[in-house]
Design a protein around this motif. Structure first.
Motif, short mmCIF file in Angstrom:
data_model
loop_
_atom_site.label_atom_id
_atom_site.label_comp_id
_atom_site.label_asym_id
_atom_site.label_seq_id
_atom_site.Cartn_x
_atom_site.Cartn_y
_atom_site.Cartn_z
N ILE A 224 99.46 101.18 -21.10
CA ILE A 224 100.31 101.58 -19.97
C ILE A 224 99.90 100.80 -18.72
N ARG A 225 98.60 100.66 -18.54
CA ARG A 225 98.09 99.94 -17.37
C ARG A 225 98.62 98.50 -17.38
N ASN A 226 98.52 97.85 -18.53
CA ASN A 226 98.99 96.47 -18.61
C ASN A 226 100.50 96.38 -18.46
N ARG A 227 101.19 97.25 -19.18
CA ARG A 227 102.65 97.15 -19.22
C ARG A 227 103.26 97.57 -17.88
N THR A 228 102.70 98.60 -17.24
CA THR A 228 103.21 99.04 -15.94
C THR A 228 102.96 97.96 -14.90
N SER A 229 101.77 97.39 -14.92
CA SER A 229 101.46 96.35 -13.93
C SER A 229 102.34 95.13 -14.14
N ALA A 230 102.58 94.77 -15.40
CA ALA A 230 103.43 93.60 -15.66
C ALA A 230 104.86 93.86 -15.20
N ALA A 231 105.37 95.06 -15.47
CA ALA A 231 106.75 95.37 -15.08
C ALA A 231 106.91 95.41 -13.57
N LEU A 232 105.83 95.78 -12.85
CA LEU A 232 105.91 95.90 -11.40
C LEU A 232 105.34 94.69 -10.67
N GLY A 233 104.84 93.72 -11.42
CA GLY A 233 104.38 92.48 -10.81
C GLY A 233 103.09 92.62 -10.03
N VAL A 234 102.18 93.48 -10.51
CA VAL A 234 100.87 93.60 -9.86
C VAL A 234 99.78 93.37 -10.91
N LYS A 235 98.52 93.30 -10.44
CA LYS A 235 97.41 93.11 -11.36
C LYS A 235 97.19 94.39 -12.18
N PRO A 236 96.67 94.25 -13.40
CA PRO A 236 96.37 95.47 -14.18
C PRO A 236 95.46 96.43 -13.41
#
Lengths: 764, 156
Positions: A224-236
């Motif tokens: 979730i950390r990786n996928r949420t950060s990728a979808a929102l354009g921020v660092k994990p």
């Protein structure tokens, strides 16, 4: 003292659960929370003309209506970056998010979401994998060639509607078929299966000075950390994920669901935002087990040896690639599976369709891949006039089997022992003899997920031990029984004095999630690694307290004693207390992931799961009775022989076997998601989606085999996932035996049973 | 509109709309989140509570139809921190709890069953819980718990 490993202990999370005190994801709420609901596409394929949110925005309590314009313009995905948070130009499946409404209450948010008017021009629908691979099929993704793979992946073969293709083509396949005495060819099909966890998906997002926090009820918090950060354009590391009690997941809560939306909406509103799927919404948009089409052909010698095989699989990825680019690797490990096959060709494709993206469900595609393989194996036995069990034993793997990826299984000869073990529960010849009865048998070779994990042990001055780990307790007991009992054993403690934590990605080290039976094996091993350092420190400290040398000491009964001197002992609490001001608190960390496995990268193309780690061996047998009037099927007996390495918690293991078989029976006989030509699901609620109830499920009879593996804690391999894998195969074989007719589809409906009964015996 | 009822032995009066379900009143107004919402269509049984001793799916029961009734939820099976009821204890002892989300609903259905039939047969237990779905356990340990709680032999 009862040893902590190998015995059954009470689950510490059972009491809060029976009291109603356990706070699940759907129960978690903090002050100031707003509620959100998604506006989803009501067609499977179309072009968005307009989104009118005026009426919705004016409704009571509404704070915000967000669309793609409010989200970063990013495509992301598990391995292939092909999915936006909100559809903005085209919609690709029914249920695809188009907008979100945030309001003061959930009732207000849902009412306003229903009032957002989305005007969509319909486009042609690719409803099935056959449609997707047909010549001239419309492209689900016109821009597929421009999509990037997620960081850390080399790209793989993909084209048009095929988002992943894996090929193995061993030398001499065609020649071996040409030389075969008998050739048998079959086609099998499987519908989707909904995980149907009892707690619908939910998430609460928060935003504070540039960092997101997501409260989740989830299997894999680091994903979730990786996928949420990728979808929102921020660092994990800009996303913190905090776990809560989880009401089941079975694979569906491995990839992100509502989490990125809740996080985004929290940033846009400045308040915590909570989201919960309604059940029908959850079912229609869930990453269910993919359906598939399997075409399998084998060449046989007259004396019943398999001499050639071709195994072709098309799996339904749905509208976005998700897990399926990994799942196309699984056929490579199932095409020969438990039996030696001669030269083999495999092609597996994941095909985009205008349907809900599919994904992981316990046993993933293995359930239908083994259904096809083992139904086909019955047909092979019949084709050469051999008993079906004897045919299997004639072809069963020996030690040192080389898999199609070039990996060698040192212990594959165990399968023969597992066949013998299940026969001890009830001899094969005695089963399925009554009128309208049949017996089925199937074997499975399955893996233990290798992803790494970690644990930090904290010895407390009150004599307790805390296992700080990011491992998620999905309900199996892998953490609260398995990991906890291993920690207790390592420190000579009563498990009652050991507690485990909930995941928090800011606090613990990486954990690969509750998947593929990995938690007890991987995190248990991380605990044994951590315990080495902890024991060293404990013995040093205890030696000072006892006036003895560290190598004279032993752990006993939650304390440290001098070997051979029962009177000289200090408690672990006393040791921890003394250490506090003599070097500081006693903590120790350990990490583990399955070491790299040797394989030959030139054997296959597109193989993202390049190896099959820590294999386990299984044979199931079922006796069924069919009702010739209704086509109904009663499972009279269900037998399981399973190789586990070492049992950590007998009660936990039995719970996984009984529960896994029950899910498999549902899959084999009742559960189905049918998809119409319009790309929409026909089963849309738990009323039409028929789950197993107590009356349906027999008490599974189990024999456990233990051949400890060097790499596992106390020799334990994975055990929780595989009990579902052979079930549809076994039931299919038993029904084919009872009816004498062909059984080629999952689920096996009463209509299929009645059709099968119309066949003359021997024509199947 | 005011709604008066008894919940776990205490008289309560809450504000409730005509469209509100008993489950909404329990979870959202009274903060009794032990009762779970699994489907909101009366299929899964996770929301089962006792209304005047009868198990009902509180997710599809209009709150006002429980006016004046005695409602019991999972939180009312034992005093907070006090001794568990026999069926609660048996669920712990027999490993009948995995994820636990269905557990409160099962406990309420089974509490009613045992009140009506103190020594139910296994098949009758299975029939009694046919409105409660469990996706984790495959049900046998739940049946075992009832046998244990009612002093009968556990089959395993």
């Amino acid at each position: 003292m009862t040893t902590a490993v190998g015995n059954s202990f009470i689950r510490p999370d059972a009491e809060p659960k029976v009291r109603g005190e356990a706070v699940y994801g759907v129960d978690f709420e903090i002050g100031g929370t707003l509620h959100a609901a998604l506006v989803r596409s009501n067609v499977a394929s179309g072009r968005i003309r307009s989104i009118d949110s005026d009426a919705a925005s004016a409704m009571p309590g509404v704070r915000l209506v967000a669309t793609a314009a409010d989200a970063p313009k990013i495509l992301s995905g598990l391995a292939l970056n092909d999915q936006p948070l909100f559809a903005s130009e085209v919609v690709r499946f029914e249920g695809e998010p188009i907008a979100a409404v945030v309001a003061d209450t959930l009732v207000q948010a849902r009412a306003a979401a229903a009032a957002v008017v989305v005007d969509i021009d319909p486009l042609p629908v690719v409803a099935t994998v056959d449609d997707g691979v047909a010549d001239g099929a419309p492209l689900v993704h016109e821009d597929w060639a421009s999509y990037q793979v997620a960081p850390g992946h080399p790209d793989w073969p993909r084209y048009g509607n095929v988002c992943s293709e894996v090929v193995v083509d061993e030398a001499g396949v065609d020649e071996a078929f040409a030389a075969a005495d008998v050739i048998v060819e079959d086609e099998f099909r499987a519908d989707r299966q909904y995980q149907a966890y009892l707690e619908p998906k939910s998430a609460t997002g928060m935003w504070e000075s540039g960092r997101y926090t997501v409260h989740a009820s989830h299997q894999y918090h680091w994903s979730i950390r990786n996928r949420t950060s990728a979808a929102l354009g921020v660092k994990p590391s800009d996303v913190r994920v905090i776990g809560h009690y989880m009401g089941g997941g079975f694979g569906a809560k491995l990839d992100v669901g509502l989490e990125p939306y809740a996080a985004l909406l929290a940033r846009l509103t400045g308040f915590p935002v909570k989201m919960i799927n309604e059940r029908s919404e959850d079912m229609i948009t869930c990453n269910s087990r993919d359906g598939g089409v399997i075409r399998v052909r084998s060449g046989l010698s007259k004396d019943g040896k398999i001499v050639a095989r071709e195994y072709l699989v098309d799996m339904d990825a749905g509208a976005y690639a998700g897990d399926t680019v990994y799942l196309t690797s699984i056929p490579v490990y199932v095409a020969d599976g438990p039996y030696a096959t001669g030269p083999t060709r495999v092609r597996a494709r994941a095909v985009y369709t205008n349907t809900t993206p599919t994904g992981a469900f316990r046993g993933v595609s293995g359930t239908y891949l083994y259904f096809a393989l083992e139904r086909h194996t019955d047909n092979l036995a019949n084709a050469v006039g051999m008993d079906r069990r004897a045919f299997r034993l004639r072809n069963v793997l020996e030690d040192g089997h080389e898999m199609l990826n070039g990996q060698v299984l040192d212990d594959s000869g165990l399968l023969k022992e597992v066949f013998e073990a299940v026969d001890e529960l009830a001899p094969w010849e005695t089963l399925g003899k009554g009128p309208n009865q049949g017996v089925g048998i199937a074997a499975t070779v399955w893996l233990t997920n290798p992803l790494p994990g970690s644990a930090t042990l904290r010895l407390e001055p009150d004599g307790t031990l805390i296992v700080v780990t990011g491992a998620a307790e999905i309900g199996t007991g892998a953490v609260v029984l398995g990991v906890r009992q291993i920690a207790a054993q390592e420190l000579g403690m009563d498990p009652a004095n050991v507690t485990t934590t909930m995941p928090d990605t800011d606090v613990q080290g990486f954990d690969g999630g509750a998947q593929g039976s990995r938690t007890t094996h991987i995190v248990g091993r991380a605990v044994t690694e951590a315990a080495v350092g902890m024991r060293e420190r404990v013995f040093q400290q205890a030696a000072k307290l006892l006036g003895a040398a560290p190598d004279e000491l032993e752990l006993r009964d939650d304390g440290v004693g001098v070997s051979g001197d029962p009177g000289r002992r200090v408690t672990l609490g006393e040791v921890a207390g003394a250490a506090m001001f003599d070097g500081g608190p006693i903590t120790s960390s350990g990490s583990y992931g399955t070491p790299a496995i040797k394989y030959d990268p030139d054997r296959a193309t597109g193989l993202l799961f390049s190896t099959f780690p820590t294999p386990t061996y299984h044979v199931h047998v079922a006796e069924v009775e069919v009702d010739p009037d209704t086509g109904g099927v009663t499972v009279l007996r269900y037998l399981v022989a399973q190789e586990v390495g070492k049992t950590i918690s007998p009660a936990g293991l039995m719970g996984q076997i009984q529960g896994g078989v029950a899910q498999g029976l549902g899959y084999a006989l009742w559960e189905t998601i049918q998809i119409g030509d319009d790309g929409k699901y026909r089963q849309r609620t738990l009323e039409s989606y028929r789950l197993p109830i107590a009356l349906d499920v027999p008490r599974v009879e189990v024999v456990v085999l233990e051949h400890p593996v060097d790499t596992g804690p106390y020799g334990a391999k994975g055990a929780a996932e595989p009990p579902i894998v052979p079930v549809a195969a076994v039931i299919g074989n038993a029904i084919a035996d009872a009816t004498g007719g062909p059984i080629t589809r999952i689920p096996i409906t009463p209509e299929d049973v009645l059709d099968a009964l119309k066949h003359e015996k021997g024509t199947r | 509109m005011n709604l008066s009822l008894t919940v776990n032995g205490a008289a309560v009066t809450v504000e409730a709309d005509g469209a509100d379900t008993l489950l909404m009143v329990l979870r959202d107004r009274l903060r009794l989140t032990g009762t779970k919402e699994g489907c909101t269509e009366g299929e899964c049984g996770a929301c089962t509570v006792l209304v005047d001793g009868v198990p009902v799916d509180s997710c599809i029961l209009a709150a006002h139809s429980a006016a004046g009734s005695e409602v019991q939820t999972v939180e009312g099976l034992a005093d907070r921190g006090g001794a568990l009821s026999p069926i609660q204890q048996a669920f712990i002892d027999n490993f009948s709890v995995q994820c636990g989300f269905c557990t409160p609903g099962f406990l309420m259905t089974l509490t009613a069953l045992i009140a009506e039939d103190p020594t139910p047969e296994e098949e009758w237990v299975k029939a009694a819980v046919s409105g409660n779905l469990c996706r984790c356990t495959g049900y046998t340990t739940i049946v075992d718990a009832v046998m244990a709680a009612t002093g009968q032999e556990v089959a395993r």
